[in-house]
Design a protein around this motif. Structure first.
Motif, PDB file in Angstrom:
ATOM      1  N   MET A   1      -1.519 -22.516   7.103  1.00 26.34           N
ATOM      2  CA  MET A   1      -1.848 -22.164   6.436  1.00 26.34           C
ATOM      3  C   MET A   1      -2.097 -22.836   5.000  1.00 26.34           C
ATOM      4  SD  MET A   1       1.443 -18.691   6.967  1.00 26.34           S
ATOM      5  CE  MET A   1       0.882 -18.170   9.021  1.00 26.34           C
ATOM      6  N   THR A   2      -3.213 -22.503   4.485  1.00 34.86           N
ATOM      7  CA  THR A   2      -3.497 -22.478   3.043  1.00 34.86           C
ATOM      8  C   THR A   2      -2.927 -22.509   1.744  1.00 34.86           C
ATOM      9  OG1 THR A   2      -5.794 -21.198   3.133  1.00 34.86           O
ATOM     10  CG2 THR A   2      -5.431 -23.601   4.326  1.00 34.86           C
ATOM     11  N   VAL A   3      -3.111 -21.269   1.736  1.00 26.15           N
ATOM     12  CA  VAL A   3      -2.039 -20.148   0.416  1.00 26.15           C
ATOM     13  C   VAL A   3      -0.231 -20.278   0.534  1.00 26.15           C
ATOM     14  CG1 VAL A   3      -2.769 -18.165  -0.881  1.00 26.15           C
ATOM     15  CG2 VAL A   3      -4.881 -19.288   0.032  1.00 26.15           C
ATOM     16  N   VAL A   4      -0.096 -20.412  -0.757  1.00 25.53           N
ATOM     17  CA  VAL A   4       1.276 -19.738  -0.806  1.00 25.53           C
ATOM     18  C   VAL A   4       1.661 -19.180  -1.789  1.00 25.53           C
ATOM     19  CG1 VAL A   4       3.399 -20.931  -1.178  1.00 25.53           C
ATOM     20  CG2 VAL A   4       1.717 -22.602   0.323  1.00 25.53           C
ATOM     21  N   ALA A   5       2.516 -18.590  -2.468  1.00 24.93           N
ATOM     22  CA  ALA A   5       2.447 -17.910  -3.298  1.00 24.93           C
ATOM     23  C   ALA A   5       3.490 -16.817  -3.349  1.00 24.93           C
ATOM     24  CB  ALA A   5       1.929 -16.489  -3.431  1.00 24.93           C
ATOM     25  N   LEU A   6       4.600 -17.509  -4.756  1.00 23.58           N
ATOM     26  CA  LEU A   6       5.546 -16.730  -4.731  1.00 23.58           C
ATOM     27  C   LEU A   6       5.044 -15.360  -5.687  1.00 23.58           C
ATOM     28  CD1 LEU A   6       8.360 -17.072  -5.954  1.00 23.58           C
ATOM     29  CD2 LEU A   6       8.435 -18.253  -7.413  1.00 23.58           C
ATOM     30  N   LEU A   7       6.085 -14.108  -5.044  1.00 25.18           N
ATOM     31  CA  LEU A   7       5.878 -13.052  -5.208  1.00 25.18           C
ATOM     32  C   LEU A   7       6.943 -11.585  -5.888  1.00 25.18           C
ATOM     33  CD1 LEU A   7       4.216 -10.485  -5.674  1.00 25.18           C
ATOM     34  CD2 LEU A   7       4.661  -9.103  -3.295  1.00 25.18           C
ATOM     35  N   SER A   8       7.236 -11.168  -6.904  1.00 27.52           N
ATOM     36  CA  SER A   8       8.445 -10.893  -6.753  1.00 27.52           C
ATOM     37  C   SER A   8       8.144  -9.357  -7.820  1.00 27.52           C
ATOM     38  CB  SER A   8       8.553 -11.378  -8.541  1.00 27.52           C
ATOM     39  OG  SER A   8       9.634 -10.629  -9.196  1.00 27.52           O
ATOM     40  N   VAL A   9       7.870  -8.258  -7.319  1.00 31.59           N
ATOM     41  CA  VAL A   9       7.869  -6.964  -7.220  1.00 31.59           C
ATOM     42  C   VAL A   9       9.200  -6.332  -7.307  1.00 31.59           C
ATOM     43  CG1 VAL A   9       6.878  -4.819  -6.122  1.00 31.59           C
ATOM     44  CG2 VAL A   9       5.766  -7.102  -5.416  1.00 31.59           C
ATOM     45  N   ILE A  44       5.400 -16.304  -0.177  1.00 27.63           N
ATOM     46  CA  ILE A  44       4.019 -16.132   0.900  1.00 27.63           C
ATOM     47  C   ILE A  44       3.232 -16.585   1.658  1.00 27.63           C
ATOM     48  CG2 ILE A  44       2.955 -14.168   1.561  1.00 27.63           C
ATOM     49  CD1 ILE A  44       3.605 -12.161  -0.609  1.00 27.63           C
ATOM     50  N   GLU A  45       3.518 -16.923   2.622  1.00 26.46           N
ATOM     51  CA  GLU A  45       1.925 -18.348   3.358  1.00 26.46           C
ATOM     52  C   GLU A  45       1.414 -16.933   4.477  1.00 26.46           C
ATOM     53  OE1 GLU A  45       3.020 -21.946   4.506  1.00 26.46           O
ATOM     54  OE2 GLU A  45       5.152 -21.082   4.915  1.00 26.46           O
ATOM     55  N   ALA A  46      -0.001 -17.960   3.645  1.00 22.97           N
ATOM     56  CA  ALA A  46      -1.312 -17.097   4.351  1.00 22.97           C
ATOM     57  C   ALA A  46      -2.783 -17.840   4.859  1.00 22.97           C
ATOM     58  CB  ALA A  46      -1.680 -15.876   4.546  1.00 22.97           C
ATOM     59  N   ASP A  47      -3.796 -17.504   5.810  1.00 17.68           N
ATOM     60  CA  ASP A  47      -4.233 -18.435   5.784  1.00 17.68           C
ATOM     61  C   ASP A  47      -5.592 -18.548   5.049  1.00 17.68           C
ATOM     62  OD1 ASP A  47      -3.173 -19.748   8.321  1.00 17.68           O
ATOM     63  OD2 ASP A  47      -4.227 -17.790   9.548  1.00 17.68           O
ATOM     64  N   ASP A  48      -5.082 -17.229   4.499  1.00 22.40           N
ATOM     65  CA  ASP A  48      -6.631 -17.238   3.180  1.00 22.40           C
ATOM     66  C   ASP A  48      -6.091 -16.219   2.182  1.00 22.40           C
ATOM     67  OD1 ASP A  48      -7.476 -14.464   3.751  1.00 22.40           O
ATOM     68  OD2 ASP A  48      -6.976 -15.621   5.638  1.00 22.40           O
ATOM     69  N   ILE A  49      -7.397 -16.403   1.079  1.00 22.37           N
ATOM     70  CA  ILE A  49      -6.291 -15.595  -0.413  1.00 22.37           C
ATOM     71  C   ILE A  49      -6.945 -14.165  -0.201  1.00 22.37           C
ATOM     72  CG2 ILE A  49      -8.926 -15.910  -0.789  1.00 22.37           C
ATOM     73  CD1 ILE A  49      -5.766 -16.316  -2.974  1.00 22.37           C
ATOM     74  N   GLY A  50      -7.797 -13.676   0.590  1.00 20.32           N
ATOM     75  CA  GLY A  50      -7.897 -12.212   1.364  1.00 20.32           C
ATOM     76  C   GLY A  50      -6.888 -11.550   1.526  1.00 20.32           C
ATOM     77  N   THR A  51      -6.212 -12.448   2.417  1.00 19.44           N
ATOM     78  CA  THR A  51      -5.052 -11.687   2.976  1.00 19.44           C
ATOM     79  C   THR A  51      -4.114 -11.467   2.707  1.00 19.44           C
ATOM     80  OG1 THR A  51      -5.980 -12.957   5.432  1.00 19.44           O
ATOM     81  CG2 THR A  51      -3.491 -12.330   5.923  1.00 19.44           C
ATOM     82  N   LEU A  52      -3.712 -13.028   2.060  1.00 13.96           N
ATOM     83  CA  LEU A  52      -3.025 -12.665   0.574  1.00 13.96           C
ATOM     84  C   LEU A  52      -3.011 -11.421  -0.178  1.00 13.96           C
ATOM     85  CD1 LEU A  52       0.453 -14.539  -0.392  1.00 13.96           C
ATOM     86  CD2 LEU A  52      -1.650 -15.141  -1.979  1.00 13.96           C
ATOM     87  N   PHE A  53      -3.868 -11.174  -0.787  1.00 13.89           N
ATOM     88  CA  PHE A  53      -4.244 -10.411  -1.556  1.00 13.89           C
ATOM     89  C   PHE A  53      -3.869  -8.941  -1.384  1.00 13.89           C
ATOM     90  CE2 PHE A  53      -7.203 -13.162  -4.704  1.00 13.89           C
ATOM     91  CZ  PHE A  53      -6.065 -13.238  -5.493  1.00 13.89           C
ATOM     92  N   ASP A  54      -4.200  -9.001   0.280  1.00 14.92           N
ATOM     93  CA  ASP A  54      -3.929  -7.592   0.596  1.00 14.92           C
ATOM     94  C   ASP A  54      -2.786  -7.387   1.254  1.00 14.92           C
ATOM     95  OD1 ASP A  54      -6.317  -6.981   0.803  1.00 14.92           O
ATOM     96  OD2 ASP A  54      -7.198  -7.367   2.945  1.00 14.92           O
ATOM     97  N   ALA A  55      -1.720  -7.904   1.020  1.00 14.98           N
ATOM     98  CA  ALA A  55      -0.171  -8.705   1.527  1.00 14.98           C
ATOM     99  C   ALA A  55       0.091  -8.010   0.373  1.00 14.98           C
ATOM    100  CB  ALA A  55       0.138  -9.137   2.029  1.00 14.98           C
ATOM    101  N   VAL A  56       0.083  -8.559  -0.991  1.00 18.43           N
ATOM    102  CA  VAL A  56       0.560  -7.988  -1.940  1.00 18.43           C
ATOM    103  C   VAL A  56       0.290  -7.133  -2.603  1.00 18.43           C
ATOM    104  CG1 VAL A  56       0.576  -9.419  -4.947  1.00 18.43           C
ATOM    105  CG2 VAL A  56       0.338 -10.782  -2.499  1.00 18.43           C
ATOM    106  N   GLU A  57      -0.533  -6.643  -2.468  1.00 20.49           N
ATOM    107  CA  GLU A  57      -0.814  -4.794  -2.689  1.00 20.49           C
ATOM    108  C   GLU A  57      -0.223  -4.366  -1.856  1.00 20.49           C
ATOM    109  OE1 GLU A  57      -5.038  -1.683  -3.204  1.00 20.49           O
ATOM    110  OE2 GLU A  57      -5.025  -3.749  -2.126  1.00 20.49           O
ATOM    111  N   ALA A  58       0.146  -4.068  -1.060  1.00 22.05           N
ATOM    112  CA  ALA A  58       1.029  -3.529  -0.126  1.00 22.05           C
ATOM    113  C   ALA A  58       2.030  -3.048  -0.320  1.00 22.05           C
ATOM    114  CB  ALA A  58       0.504  -4.113   1.742  1.00 22.05           C
TER     115      ALA A  58
END
Length: 106
Positions: A1-9, A44-58
């Motif tokens: 996986m190449t994109v790592v993010a810290l999300l707080s909602v 969150i870890e995702a293979d690409d930025i698009g997948t990450l953004f979709d998951a974050v939006e959801a």
């Protein structure tokens, strides 16, 4: 996986946020991401930025409130497929011990 993010909602309101945060975290299950929740957010870890953004939006939309606060910090490792766990392992190697502590530990 190449994109790592810290999300707080979370909703902006008083009282326990646990149910709303659980809704946001559960929304991530619909996506090809791995995640780990901690007291300050969800990594969150995702293979690409698009997948990450979709998951974050959801996750953001899963919180049913009049006002929702979402914070996102992204590390887009474009030249490496190394997982986020390697970052922690590097710190632990430098420390010479696990990267966790507790005031209750002897």
């Amino acid at each position: 996986m190449t994109v790592v993010a810290l999300l707080s909602v979370a909703p902006v309101r008083k009282g326990s946020l646990a149910e709303d945060v659980a809704d946001a975290v559960a929304a991530l299950d619909a996506f090809d991401v791995s995640y780990e929740t901690n007291p300050m957010g969800t990594v969150i870890e995702a293979d690409d930025i698009g997948t990450l953004f979709d998951a974050v939006e959801a996750a953001h939309r899963a919180v049913d409130a009049d006002r929702v606060s979402t914070a996102l910090k992204i590390d887009d490792k474009r030249a490496s497929d190394a997982p986020a766990a390697e970052k922690v392992e590097g710190v632990e190697d430098a420390l010479g011990r696990p990267a966790r502590g507790s005031p209750d530990e002897d």
